[in-house]
Motif scaffolding. Sequence first.
Motif, PDB file in Angstrom:
ATOM      1  N   SER A  25       0.846  -1.186   0.000  1.00 13.70           N
ATOM      2  CA  SER A  25       0.000   0.000   0.000  1.00 13.70           C
ATOM      3  C   SER A  25       0.879   1.232   0.000  1.00 13.70           C
ATOM      4  O   SER A  25       2.085   1.157   0.229  1.00 13.70           O
ATOM      5  CB  SER A  25      -0.938   0.003   1.211  1.00 13.70           C
ATOM      6  OG  SER A  25      -0.186   0.041   2.411  1.00 13.70           O
ATOM      7  N   LYS A  75      -5.024  -6.057  -6.262  1.00 12.63           N
ATOM      8  CA  LYS A  75      -4.873  -5.957  -4.809  1.00 12.63           C
ATOM      9  C   LYS A  75      -3.456  -5.591  -4.387  1.00 12.63           C
ATOM     10  O   LYS A  75      -3.196  -5.423  -3.199  1.00 12.63           O
ATOM     11  CB  LYS A  75      -5.270  -7.278  -4.153  1.00 12.63           C
ATOM     12  CG  LYS A  75      -6.734  -7.653  -4.346  1.00 12.63           C
ATOM     13  CD  LYS A  75      -7.054  -8.961  -3.629  1.00 12.63           C
ATOM     14  CE  LYS A  75      -8.510  -9.319  -3.793  1.00 12.63           C
ATOM     15  NZ  LYS A  75      -8.834 -10.615  -3.118  1.00 12.63           N
ATOM     16  N   ASN A  76      -2.538  -5.500  -5.370  1.00 16.06           N
ATOM     17  CA  ASN A  76      -1.127  -5.221  -5.048  1.00 16.06           C
ATOM     18  C   ASN A  76      -0.607  -6.214  -4.010  1.00 16.06           C
ATOM     19  O   ASN A  76       0.066  -5.841  -3.028  1.00 16.06           O
ATOM     20  CB  ASN A  76      -0.953  -3.793  -4.540  1.00 16.06           C
ATOM     21  CG  ASN A  76      -1.314  -2.758  -5.582  1.00 16.06           C
ATOM     22  OD1 ASN A  76      -0.947  -2.884  -6.746  1.00 16.06           O
ATOM     23  ND2 ASN A  76      -2.056  -1.752  -5.182  1.00 16.06           N
ATOM     24  N   THR A  77      -0.938  -7.453  -4.225  1.00 16.39           N
ATOM     25  CA  THR A  77      -0.603  -8.508  -3.263  1.00 16.39           C
ATOM     26  C   THR A  77       0.123  -9.650  -3.969  1.00 16.39           C
ATOM     27  O   THR A  77      -0.235  -9.990  -5.106  1.00 16.39           O
ATOM     28  CB  THR A  77      -1.873  -9.038  -2.583  1.00 16.39           C
ATOM     29  OG1 THR A  77      -2.518  -7.961  -1.891  1.00 16.39           O
ATOM     30  CG2 THR A  77      -1.559 -10.146  -1.598  1.00 16.39           C
TER      31      THR A  77
END
Length: 115
Positions: A25, A75-77
């Motif tokens: 994030s 989700k940038n995951t």
Amino acid sequence: QVQLVESGGGLVQPGGSTRLSCAASGTIYSIYTMGWYRQAPGKQRELVATITNTGGTQYRDSVKGRFTLSDDNVKNTVYLQMNSLKPEDTAVYYCYRHQDWRDYWGQGTQVTVSS
């Protein structure tokens, strides 16, 4: 700045499986490398697996065929699925992201492989 929040890990029996997750994030760039390093007691931190924004992956030889790294761009995951775990996989696992010429690290999560 980028914040990396890790989840997963813990105690796993030899031959077992577990999954690590890392969510990024903050100021997120579309060009990146993201993945996992690990550090065992008394040893240097070592690369486990990384993935780029174009989907290219890199694994250390000792985890090939057992670990799978994937990512969710929305989700940038990133997810590290770890199968057939061995005692020598025991370490603190650190999430890593490189973007805009900077390296970012998570706080680390312990994975212990023991019966």
